[in-house]
Structures are given as structure tokens and as C-alpha cells.
Design a protein around this motif. Sequence first.
Motif, PDB file in Angstrom:
ATOM      1  N   VAL A  55      -2.348 -27.919  71.368  1.00 33.94           N
ATOM      2  CA  VAL A  55      -2.490 -29.164  72.136  1.00 33.94           C
ATOM      3  C   VAL A  55      -1.188 -29.948  72.121  1.00 33.94           C
ATOM      4  O   VAL A  55      -0.746 -30.481  73.154  1.00 33.94           O
ATOM      5  N   ARG A  56      -0.544 -30.037  70.963  1.00 36.87           N
ATOM      6  CA  ARG A  56       0.728 -30.769  70.875  1.00 36.87           C
ATOM      7  C   ARG A  56       1.770 -30.165  71.827  1.00 36.87           C
ATOM      8  O   ARG A  56       2.481 -30.896  72.528  1.00 36.87           O
ATOM      9  N   LYS A  57       1.845 -28.856  71.841  1.00 35.35           N
ATOM     10  CA  LYS A  57       2.817 -28.190  72.710  1.00 35.35           C
ATOM     11  C   LYS A  57       2.505 -28.440  74.179  1.00 35.35           C
ATOM     12  O   LYS A  57       3.398 -28.745  74.974  1.00 35.35           O
ATOM     13  N   GLN A  58       1.211 -28.331  74.550  1.00 30.77           N
ATOM     14  CA  GLN A  58       0.827 -28.558  75.945  1.00 30.77           C
ATOM     15  C   GLN A  58       1.085 -30.003  76.364  1.00 30.77           C
ATOM     16  O   GLN A  58       1.557 -30.264  77.476  1.00 30.77           O
ATOM     17  N   ALA A  59       0.779 -30.949  75.480  1.00 30.05           N
ATOM     18  CA  ALA A  59       0.996 -32.371  75.795  1.00 30.05           C
ATOM     19  C   ALA A  59       2.484 -32.652  75.981  1.00 30.05           C
ATOM     20  O   ALA A  59       2.886 -33.395  76.889  1.00 30.05           O
ATOM     21  N   LYS A  60       3.313 -32.039  75.125  1.00 24.79           N
ATOM     22  CA  LYS A  60       4.756 -32.240  75.240  1.00 24.79           C
ATOM     23  C   LYS A  60       5.275 -31.704  76.562  1.00 24.79           C
ATOM     24  O   LYS A  60       6.093 -32.342  77.234  1.00 24.79           O
ATOM     25  N   GLU A  61       4.807 -30.518  76.967  1.00 27.44           N
ATOM     26  CA  GLU A  61       5.220 -29.945  78.252  1.00 27.44           C
ATOM     27  C   GLU A  61       4.764 -30.815  79.419  1.00 27.44           C
ATOM     28  O   GLU A  61       5.431 -30.888  80.457  1.00 27.44           O
ATOM     29  N   PHE A  62       3.648 -31.492  79.238  1.00 24.16           N
ATOM     30  CA  PHE A  62       3.102 -32.391  80.253  1.00 24.16           C
ATOM     31  C   PHE A  62       3.901 -33.690  80.331  1.00 24.16           C
ATOM     32  O   PHE A  62       3.814 -34.431  81.304  1.00 24.16           O
ATOM     33  N   GLY A  63       4.704 -33.966  79.286  1.00 24.04           N
ATOM     34  CA  GLY A  63       5.495 -35.184  79.242  1.00 24.04           C
ATOM     35  C   GLY A  63       4.845 -36.314  78.483  1.00 24.04           C
ATOM     36  O   GLY A  63       5.333 -37.452  78.503  1.00 24.04           O
ATOM     37  N   LEU A  64       3.748 -36.024  77.800  1.00 24.35           N
ATOM     38  CA  LEU A  64       3.006 -37.051  77.076  1.00 24.35           C
ATOM     39  C   LEU A  64       3.377 -37.008  75.596  1.00 24.35           C
ATOM     40  O   LEU A  64       3.126 -36.016  74.911  1.00 24.35           O
ATOM     41  N   LYS A  65       4.000 -38.078  75.122  1.00 26.39           N
ATOM     42  CA  LYS A  65       4.370 -38.169  73.713  1.00 26.39           C
ATOM     43  C   LYS A  65       3.198 -38.745  72.922  1.00 26.39           C
ATOM     44  O   LYS A  65       2.699 -39.822  73.236  1.00 26.39           O
ATOM     45  N   THR A  66       2.760 -38.014  71.916  1.00 25.82           N
ATOM     46  CA  THR A  66       1.603 -38.451  71.134  1.00 25.82           C
ATOM     47  C   THR A  66       2.013 -38.679  69.689  1.00 25.82           C
ATOM     48  O   THR A  66       2.831 -37.928  69.137  1.00 25.82           O
ATOM     49  N   VAL A  67       1.436 -39.722  69.079  1.00 23.37           N
ATOM     50  CA  VAL A  67       1.684 -39.953  67.647  1.00 23.37           C
ATOM     51  C   VAL A  67       0.729 -39.143  66.795  1.00 23.37           C
ATOM     52  O   VAL A  67       1.007 -38.861  65.630  1.00 23.37           O
ATOM     53  N   GLU A  68      -0.412 -38.769  67.395  1.00 22.21           N
ATOM     54  CA  GLU A  68      -1.363 -37.929  66.662  1.00 22.21           C
ATOM     55  C   GLU A  68      -2.323 -37.263  67.632  1.00 22.21           C
ATOM     56  O   GLU A  68      -2.701 -37.835  68.657  1.00 22.21           O
ATOM     57  N   VAL A  69      -2.697 -36.036  67.283  1.00 20.91           N
ATOM     58  CA  VAL A  69      -3.749 -35.300  67.987  1.00 20.91           C
ATOM     59  C   VAL A  69      -4.932 -35.198  67.038  1.00 20.91           C
ATOM     60  O   VAL A  69      -4.797 -34.719  65.913  1.00 20.91           O
TER      61      VAL A  69
END
Length: 373
Positions: free
Chosen positions: A126-140
Amino acid sequence: MTQLQSEQTGCAGCGVKLQTESPDKLGYVPPQALNRTPVICQRCFRIKNYNESSGITLNHDDFLKLLSHVGHTKALVVNIIDIFDFEGSLISGLPRFVGDNPVVLCVNKIDLLPKVTNFNKIVNWVRKQAKEFGLKTVEVVLCSAKQNMGFDRVIQALDEYRNGHDIYVVGATNVGKSTLINRLIRDYSDLDAELTTSQYPGTTLDIVKIPMDDGTFIIDTPGIVYPHRLTELVNKRDLQKLMPDRPVKPIVFQLNERQTIFFGGLVRFDFVQGARQSFTFYVSNALQAHRTKLERADELYEEHKGELLSPPSRDELEQLPKLTKHPVRIPKGKVYDVSISGLGWVKVNSDIGADLMIHVPKGVKVAVRESLI
């Protein structure tokens, strides 16, 4: 709209324009409630009296207009994603609107994954997919609204990252947003306080601000309707078959090239060319799969759609967009999934490559990704 029996035209709770005709639209108030003072919409009434948020929806463009101010405020954004429809429930455009605000990504419905799933690998995926999407997350955070799994960690994450600021909760329809909002209301909200209005320039009041004990707010945004999700196209009866209610038991097919798998009359999977190999289908076990030869697939569909190939029924099938072809080439060297928004996904188990043709109602999203499981 029926003429309101009160001079008040806006909800005293959230400020949205009141209406008496459509219970599933913003601002609905039952006609018999118009004599109350003050008048509040049904959504605010449910929050205030029953500790629960109802599902109101917006289209994507209206939702982004509503969020246009978030990047200029200090807030925590909680984005709820459906693990069973990851690509379909992502909010396109969200990264540019959240600004520098922290985003906690709540990945819901993990109870639907097979029981042997490695959840640490899911988080990394999920972290990898979110990063590719351009969404920076502090936690999954992986969770299940239905089974109440992972919600303690959700609450901990919100305490850790909100820094005394408001919490915006965003998500598409059918991802479990209302369940999370209801949990936040129970944990954070002083329900004796009055619901307050929110005035932002250029927007209608399509949000509800739920006061928390420390004077900040949980901001409940309407669910977003994405027509590219198969779950938005079918009727409620068929929706129950499309959306699993228990852990999925994957279905494995060993296929030769030029073989076809139907899932009801909704989705057709053609293995057009490639060496014999296996494909694993992660879909609701309430759906019946039917295998045939590619050269017979058109004939089978025309003869048996709505009957052997159901859901939906023939009459309901006529209401859906026509099936449209999506050519998919699976490259060599990695294991990939083909996700079909609102249905699930197909894992191509070998790394030898394959040429596929996916048939779905026009507009439904088909995507290729690195394998989730």
C-alpha cells in the motif's frame, strides 16, 4: 422541491439547504420534522441523536471543490481506501489539495483477504502504491470496519498526528467511511454540544463539523461516487453478490490460450495468447464462474446472459452500459494483478507474460499492478 413549511431554508446544524424530496441527497428533512425548532437535516439529526453518520454522496468534481481550502488550513486528513477495490477507491486529485497536511491512510476491509495473508507485506504494498499515486502518508493502518479490527491503532494514529487540529475524513462510497466516523464520534465527540455550521467561500455546506471535546472538529465529508466502479452500476440486490461479506476463497484456473472465464454477465476474462498457466481470481464467492472456449464466448453470452450468466438479470443487464474490451498485455519478469474496479482482481501467477482481453461495462476501470498477494 416541496415548499418548506418554515422560513428557515438552511440546516441549523450544518447549514446545507434543506429539501424534503430525496432522502439520499444532502439537506433531506422529513416533512413531519419541519415543525421542529430549529430544523436540522436528517444527517445532522442522526449524528446528534444516534451517534452515527449517514451516507451522503457527491460526484468527484464537487468533492474537490469542497476540499479546495484544505491545503490552506492545518488539519489531519484521514483517507479511507477499500483494499478490495484499491485503485477504484483512490481519490484522484487528492494529493494536490491536502498540501503539507499529514495523511493517515486507513485501508479498510482487510477481513475480506484470505486468512493466510501477510499483513506486513500488504502495508508495504500500500505504501508503494500510494507513493506512486503521489499521496504522501504518515501512516498506513489496516482495519476492518465490519469486524472492528485495527480501530484502536486508527485512534492512536489520529492522536499522534493531528496535533490539536481538525480531522477531515474522506473516502469514496462503500469504503466504510460512515463506520469510521461513527467510531470517532464515540471516542472524541461531546454530543451535548450543538453541531456548528462551516462557512467556506465558494462552496455549499456539504460537510458536517462534529465538535470534539478539545474544541476542534471531526469534519465528515460526503462519500464520492465514482462511476468507474462496478459497484456503482449494479442494483442493490446484485451489489450484495459483488461485495464479499467474508474472507474470499481464491479461485484458481489453469488455462490454455484462447479460453474464457465469465463472472455472471458482468465481466469476461479472455486469455488470448500465451503459454499454459494459472490465474487466481479474488472475487466474491457469491459469483459463479463459467469457463468456455474463446471462439464460443460471444455465442454463450448472447444465449445465456441474465440466466446462466447472472447477475444481473436480462432486464437489469439492459440498463447497464454495454461490455467494452480492454486489451491487457502482461509483461515478462514480474507477477502482476489485473484489477477490475468493483469486482476484485486476477493474479497472473507466472512471470512468463500473457495477452488478455478484459470485457467490462463501459467506463469500469481496469488496471495492471504489481501483485498484492
